[in-house]
Motif scaffolding. Structure first.
Motif, PDB file in Angstrom:
ATOM      1  N   LEU A  17     -58.619-152.229  54.867  1.00 34.22           N
ATOM      2  CA  LEU A  17     -58.140-151.325  53.832  1.00 34.22           C
ATOM      3  C   LEU A  17     -57.877-152.115  52.560  1.00 34.22           C
ATOM      4  CD1 LEU A  17     -57.267-148.411  53.175  1.00 34.22           C
ATOM      5  CD2 LEU A  17     -54.935-149.111  53.750  1.00 34.22           C
ATOM      6  N   VAL A  18     -58.676-151.822  51.521  1.00 34.62           N
ATOM      7  CA  VAL A  18     -58.456-152.458  50.222  1.00 34.62           C
ATOM      8  C   VAL A  18     -57.529-151.535  49.434  1.00 34.62           C
ATOM      9  CG1 VAL A  18     -59.532-153.324  48.118  1.00 34.62           C
ATOM     10  CG2 VAL A  18     -60.758-153.456  50.304  1.00 34.62           C
ATOM     11  N   SER A  19     -56.396-152.064  49.026  1.00 36.97           N
ATOM     12  CA  SER A  19     -55.371-151.173  48.475  1.00 36.97           C
ATOM     13  C   SER A  19     -54.587-151.843  47.353  1.00 36.97           C
ATOM     14  CB  SER A  19     -54.414-150.794  49.609  1.00 36.97           C
ATOM     15  OG  SER A  19     -53.255-150.190  49.100  1.00 36.97           O
ATOM     16  N   THR A  20     -53.995-151.016  46.511  1.00 36.25           N
ATOM     17  CA  THR A  20     -52.995-151.545  45.589  1.00 36.25           C
ATOM     18  C   THR A  20     -51.690-151.647  46.363  1.00 36.25           C
ATOM     19  OG1 THR A  20     -52.510-149.296  44.919  1.00 36.25           O
ATOM     20  CG2 THR A  20     -53.997-150.551  43.502  1.00 36.25           C
ATOM     21  N   THR A  21     -50.614-151.889  45.646  1.00 36.86           N
ATOM     22  CA  THR A  21     -49.351-152.094  46.362  1.00 36.86           C
ATOM     23  C   THR A  21     -48.740-150.783  46.850  1.00 36.86           C
ATOM     24  OG1 THR A  21     -48.200-152.059  44.273  1.00 36.86           O
ATOM     25  CG2 THR A  21     -48.770-154.204  45.145  1.00 36.86           C
ATOM     26  N   VAL A  22     -49.503-149.688  46.826  1.00 35.19           N
ATOM     27  CA  VAL A  22     -48.936-148.450  47.372  1.00 35.19           C
ATOM     28  C   VAL A  22     -48.543-148.605  48.841  1.00 35.19           C
ATOM     29  CG1 VAL A  22     -49.976-146.760  45.823  1.00 35.19           C
ATOM     30  CG2 VAL A  22     -51.209-147.440  47.873  1.00 35.19           C
ATOM     31  N   VAL A  23     -49.105-149.620  49.509  1.00 34.17           N
ATOM     32  CA  VAL A  23     -48.721-149.819  50.914  1.00 34.17           C
ATOM     33  C   VAL A  23     -47.468-150.670  51.038  1.00 34.17           C
ATOM     34  CG1 VAL A  23     -51.065-149.635  51.821  1.00 34.17           C
ATOM     35  CG2 VAL A  23     -50.140-151.882  51.247  1.00 34.17           C
ATOM     36  N   GLU A  24     -46.928-151.059  49.898  1.00 39.86           N
ATOM     37  CA  GLU A  24     -45.838-152.034  49.924  1.00 39.86           C
ATOM     38  C   GLU A  24     -44.657-151.588  50.771  1.00 39.86           C
ATOM     39  OE1 GLU A  24     -42.729-153.995  46.756  1.00 39.86           O
ATOM     40  OE2 GLU A  24     -44.610-153.192  46.041  1.00 39.86           O
ATOM     41  N   VAL A  25     -44.282-150.351  50.610  1.00 41.75           N
ATOM     42  CA  VAL A  25     -43.049-149.917  51.246  1.00 41.75           C
ATOM     43  C   VAL A  25     -43.289-149.234  52.582  1.00 41.75           C
ATOM     44  CG1 VAL A  25     -41.047-148.429  50.988  1.00 41.75           C
ATOM     45  CG2 VAL A  25     -41.910-149.679  49.037  1.00 41.75           C
ATOM     46  N   GLY A  26     -42.833-149.872  53.615  1.00 39.44           N
ATOM     47  CA  GLY A  26     -42.632-149.185  54.875  1.00 39.44           C
ATOM     48  C   GLY A  26     -43.810-148.796  55.744  1.00 39.44           C
ATOM     49  N   VAL A  27     -45.039-148.929  55.253  1.00 34.67           N
ATOM     50  CA  VAL A  27     -46.147-148.469  56.078  1.00 34.67           C
ATOM     51  C   VAL A  27     -46.245-149.314  57.348  1.00 34.67           C
ATOM     52  CG1 VAL A  27     -48.656-148.305  56.180  1.00 34.67           C
ATOM     53  CG2 VAL A  27     -47.432-147.461  54.193  1.00 34.67           C
ATOM     54  N   ASN A  28     -46.477-148.653  58.456  1.00 36.62           N
ATOM     55  CA  ASN A  28     -46.448-149.329  59.749  1.00 36.62           C
ATOM     56  C   ASN A  28     -47.736-149.087  60.534  1.00 36.62           C
ATOM     57  OD1 ASN A  28     -45.283-150.801  61.897  1.00 36.62           O
ATOM     58  ND2 ASN A  28     -44.688-148.897  62.902  1.00 36.62           N
ATOM     59  N   VAL A  29     -48.621-150.062  60.521  1.00 36.53           N
ATOM     60  CA  VAL A  29     -49.807-150.020  61.374  1.00 36.53           C
ATOM     61  C   VAL A  29     -49.821-151.332  62.158  1.00 36.53           C
ATOM     62  CG1 VAL A  29     -52.337-149.836  61.456  1.00 36.53           C
ATOM     63  CG2 VAL A  29     -51.057-148.596  59.711  1.00 36.53           C
ATOM     64  N   PRO A  30     -49.192-151.345  63.337  1.00 36.27           N
ATOM     65  CA  PRO A  30     -48.988-152.608  64.056  1.00 36.27           C
ATOM     66  C   PRO A  30     -50.289-153.334  64.419  1.00 36.27           C
ATOM     67  CG  PRO A  30     -47.625-150.878  65.000  1.00 36.27           C
ATOM     68  CD  PRO A  30     -48.535-150.222  64.014  1.00 36.27           C
ATOM     69  N   ASN A  31     -51.408-152.596  64.459  1.00 37.79           N
ATOM     70  CA  ASN A  31     -52.663-153.247  64.822  1.00 37.79           C
ATOM     71  C   ASN A  31     -53.244-154.093  63.688  1.00 37.79           C
ATOM     72  OD1 ASN A  31     -54.767-153.749  66.699  1.00 37.79           O
ATOM     73  ND2 ASN A  31     -56.071-152.341  65.535  1.00 37.79           N
ATOM     74  N   ALA A  32     -52.691-153.980  62.511  1.00 36.74           N
ATOM     75  CA  ALA A  32     -53.166-154.801  61.394  1.00 36.74           C
ATOM     76  C   ALA A  32     -52.549-156.189  61.506  1.00 36.74           C
ATOM     77  CB  ALA A  32     -52.789-154.159  60.070  1.00 36.74           C
ATOM     78  N   THR A  33     -53.400-157.215  61.512  1.00 34.66           N
ATOM     79  CA  THR A  33     -52.887-158.572  61.729  1.00 34.66           C
ATOM     80  C   THR A  33     -53.155-159.522  60.565  1.00 34.66           C
ATOM     81  OG1 THR A  33     -54.914-159.111  62.886  1.00 34.66           O
ATOM     82  CG2 THR A  33     -53.016-158.490  64.245  1.00 34.66           C
ATOM     83  N   VAL A  34     -53.955-159.074  59.590  1.00 32.66           N
ATOM     84  CA  VAL A  34     -54.184-159.936  58.427  1.00 32.66           C
ATOM     85  C   VAL A  34     -53.895-159.159  57.153  1.00 32.66           C
ATOM     86  CG1 VAL A  34     -55.765-161.556  57.311  1.00 32.66           C
ATOM     87  CG2 VAL A  34     -56.255-160.768  59.627  1.00 32.66           C
ATOM     88  N   ILE A  35     -53.243-159.826  56.221  1.00 33.21           N
ATOM     89  CA  ILE A  35     -53.152-159.258  54.878  1.00 33.21           C
ATOM     90  C   ILE A  35     -53.582-160.339  53.897  1.00 33.21           C
ATOM     91  CG2 ILE A  35     -50.661-159.776  54.636  1.00 33.21           C
ATOM     92  CD1 ILE A  35     -50.561-157.095  52.967  1.00 33.21           C
ATOM     93  N   LEU A  36     -54.598-159.994  53.100  1.00 34.88           N
ATOM     94  CA  LEU A  36     -55.087-160.913  52.074  1.00 34.88           C
ATOM     95  C   LEU A  36     -54.598-160.365  50.739  1.00 34.88           C
ATOM     96  CD1 LEU A  36     -56.994-163.048  50.756  1.00 34.88           C
ATOM     97  CD2 LEU A  36     -58.844-161.421  51.041  1.00 34.88           C
ATOM     98  N   ILE A  37     -53.836-161.157  50.007  1.00 36.18           N
ATOM     99  CA  ILE A  37     -53.294-160.676  48.735  1.00 36.18           C
ATOM    100  C   ILE A  37     -53.989-161.385  47.582  1.00 36.18           C
ATOM    101  CG2 ILE A  37     -51.204-160.328  47.359  1.00 36.18           C
ATOM    102  CD1 ILE A  37     -49.627-160.497  50.017  1.00 36.18           C
ATOM    103  N   GLU A  38     -54.771-160.628  46.828  1.00 37.34           N
ATOM    104  CA  GLU A  38     -55.485-161.190  45.678  1.00 37.34           C
ATOM    105  C   GLU A  38     -54.521-161.370  44.497  1.00 37.34           C
ATOM    106  OE1 GLU A  38     -58.350-162.430  45.002  1.00 37.34           O
ATOM    107  OE2 GLU A  38     -59.452-162.028  46.861  1.00 37.34           O
TER     108      GLU A  38
END
Ligand code: ADP
Ligand code: MG
Length: 688
Positions: free
Chosen positions: A540-561
């Protein structure tokens, strides 16, 4: 002119400018004075003799003399004044002014002047257009002063704001001193008017600091005074809800025991406190502070279950629709899984009018209900029935006033709780949330592996992409965060739209890539989030709208540009989107800056997963020069004060407010403070 006067009463402000000002939240003369500069600029030192100005640089100052009076040409459309400034050991500079013929009589030959403007080179000759001219003394004084740089909007220039502020300063009648005499005396604060003048147009750095100190103190003082006054009205409210004492094998306990994990000590304590609050003699307000991933949601659910199982309603409000929907879904699943006979009603902005009406009807008519929603809950007319508990998730996005409206709903006052991940030290939290009891969830669930974090330069991108690919082959998912939605001329940073395409091309259809950003319609956002939660979207390529509280435990990598563009607290929140399950998670910080300075800052995130520690270290790395730069804890949106940097003032203000209210509880002898406190509350919505 009074502070409450419309901005349009200032000369030269027409309908169009008024609307531009409205866009930055400025409606009255008082508002413009409270539109504090974002930062300040200093006039540069004049170039040394022989020193050339770099091409395309910002404005510079040169020292020079004229050998003869300027000439005025009458052009077709305007008069053009020209002169030549002779510099020591450097090429002379052509000076050109449009529509300023009077300069001819003002500028004298053989007197050294400072010319300030942009230096351009044309056909090998240097020139300056419309430059400002000062004598040595004037320029030296200017060098001491600081030029305000304001937050703007398209169509509004810094010059326009400066001019308006300056006119407002001259026109307005400042109220009598807004601080108690004993404070002003003790701190030797400058007066109200002087403070406003110097914060906008400081003559020296020292005077700027003095002005800022007063305004910081004043903001804290009124914030705390207002919250105390509110509390006086509220804290004695009797609790009308009758809850039986907790039975040993009650439903909440049985459900907690059925969870696939054990509650941590902090979760347990918070839950117990909330349940005791529900049984207390008075209506309670509680803050639950716990770092990202500490498991606040389940605590909310179980406390709400307590109320719902007694036949009452309980509501939770989230700052974003994505998060509200996620909560509704989680709650629904838990109710089903544990065989609990209750219902969840969701109320968010993107629902159709019919759906909303049906939700409202349910809320108005049924007992024993979980209600989940966003601001829509508060703003629209919602009639709760038997609302015993209101929980605000990530409340630092909400305003005091909004919270109040909800509290007034329904015949009896509900208990309220606020869940926050903002890492502020406990001593400060106790002051800021003086009207709340505080529970702290110190630990993360035991099964968590610390997130592995690394900062890399952009040439490592392909390696990062392959790393993500490997995680996805293992069945996991990834976030990629970009600062921008679409390409921008002004800001050089990655944007979601192009990046999504780039990644799709890189993975060539092997991996499903989705995009998410704030400009999408809410329904579209929800669809994307649901499909990511369901595992259909892998990256999921996203802006910081995911910043607060989103919970998808299966996600294991976050790449921050462009990680270098974010504050450490924001990066920590973003990183908290992974590491939410039992698998090892990773955070890759892509550092697009040139130097090594940023790397050192990002390294802090590598050292620790503890939000409090990170906030502290971030502060230590900042020098006094950053005072007016990046806000330490913008979450709290104080206008000028910063709770971390100005913690000392916060503590003083708290003690002073206490003293004042002890000596004069009804503010009878301080009626002008009382009056200002009221308008302060009207004007500011603090988000704690
Ligand atoms: P936050 O405090 O950031 O709101 P959440 O409530 O979203 O965190 O919880 C994050 C994840 O941790 C969820 O998937 C939740 O099911 C899980 N979780 C909550 N409590 C525990 C616990 N005690 N042990 C293990 N996992 C837990
Ligand atoms: Mg949460």
């Amino acid at each position: 002119m009074r502070l409450e006067a419309s901005i349009q009463e200032i000369k030269g402000i027409g309908e169009k400018t008024k609307q531009l000002f409205a866009k930055i939240g400025v409606y009255t003369v008082g508002d413009i004075l409270l539109h504090f500069p974002r930062t300040y600029q200093q006039f540069p030192e004049p170039l040394a003799s022989g020193e050339a100005a770099g091409e395309g640089e910002s404005a510079c100052a040169i020292r020079g003399i004229l050998r003869q009076v300027p000439l005025v040409h009458r052009g077709k459309r305007m008069e053009i004044t020209v002169a030549t400034a002779y510099r020591q050991e450097a090429e002379p500079v052509e000076l050109i002014w449009y529509r300023m013929p009077y300069l001819r009589s003002q500028l004298k030959p053989k007197i050294p002047y400072i010319f300030y403007g942009k230096l351009l080179t044309e056909k090998g000759r240097q020139k300056m257009e419309q430059c400002a001219v000062y004598n040595e003394g004037q320029y030296a004084a200017l060098r001491e002063s600081l030029q305000p740089i304001y937050g703007l909007t398209k169509g509004l220039t810094n010059q326009m704001v400066k001019k308006t502020v300056s006119q407002a300063l001259d026109a307005v009648e400042f109220p009598a001193d807004l601080l108690p005499g004993f404070v002003v005396e003790r701190e030797k604060f400058p007066g109200e008017e002087q403070a406003y003048r110097e914060i906008h147009f400081p003559e020296t750095f020292d005077r700027l600091l003095e002005a800022r100190n007063r305004l910081v103190y004043e903001e804290f003082f009124y914030f705390l005074l207002c919250s105390q006054l509110q509390q006086q009205n509220q804290s004695a409210v009797k609790n009308n809800w009758t809850f039986p004492p907790v039975a040993k094998d009650d439903l909440v306990e049985r459900t907690a025991a059925a969870l696939p994990y054990e509650l941590t000590a902090g979760q347990r304590e918070s839950l117990d406190s909330l349940r005791q609050d529900l049984r207390g003699a008075f209506v309670s307000q509680r803050l639950i502070q716990g770092d990202v991933g500490s498991g606040k949601t389940v605590v909310a659910f179980l406390a709400m279950l307590d109320a719902v199982s007694q036949g009452y309603q309980a509501a939770i409000m989230a700052p974003t629709e994505v998060l509200a929907r996620q909560h509704a879904q989680t709650f629904g699943q838990m109710l089903e899984e544990y065989g609990l006979p209750y219902e969840v009603v969701c109320l968010v902005g993107s629902m159709t009018a019919r759906e909303k009406r049906m939700a409202r009807e349910k809320i108005a008519g049924e007992d024993g209900l979980f209600v989940v929603g966003t601001h829509a809950l508060i703003q629209d007319a919602v009639d709760f029935r038997q609302l015993a508990l209101v929980i605000t998730d990530e409340q630092h996005r909400f305003g005091v006033r909004q919270r109040e409206t909800l509290t007034k709903k329904g015949a009896s006052c509900p208990h309220t709780a606020v869940m926050s991940a903002t890492p502020i030290p406990r001593t400060l939290a106790m002051i800021l949330y003086s009207n709340m009891r505080i529970s702290l969830i110190r630990e993360l669930p035991a099964n968590r592996l610390p997130i592995k974090t690394c900062a890399v330069k952009t040439e490592k991108r392909p390696t990062a992409y392959r790393f993500i690919e490997r995680e996805i082959e293992l069945g996991h998912q990834a976030y990629v965060i970009c600062p921008l939605v679409e390409a921008s001329e002004k800001t050089e940073a990655e944007n979601v739209l192009e990046y999504g395409e780039k990644l799709r091309a890189f993975y060539g259809g092997k991996i499903s890539v989705g995009i998410l950003h704030g400009k999408m319609k809410p329904t579209e956002k929800n669809r994307i989030m649901e499909s990511f939660a369901a595992g259909e979207i892998q990256v999921l390529v996203s802006t910081t709208v995911v910043e607060v509280g989103v919970n998808v435990p299966n996600a294991t990598v976050i790449l921050i540009e462009n990680a270098n563009r974010f504050g450490l607290a924001a990066l920590h929140q973003l990183r908290g989107r992974v590491g939410r399950g039992k698998d090892q998670s990773y955070c890759i910080l892509m550092d697009s800056s040139k130097g090594e300075k940023v790397a050192k800052r990002l390294e802090i995130l590598n050292q620790s997963n503890d939000g409090f520690y990170i906030a502290e270290q971030d502060l230590k790395l900042r020098g006094p020069g950053d005072l007016f730069g990046v806000r330490q804890s913008g979450d709290f949106n104080f206008r000028i004060a910063d709770i971390i940097q100005d913690a000392g003032w916060l503590q003083k203000a708290a003690a002073d407010v206490e003293k004042l209210l002890k000596e004069d509880p009804g503010l009878v002898e301080h009626s002008h403070l009382h009056e200002y406190a009221r308008s302060f509350m009207e004007r500011n919505t603090y988000v704690l």
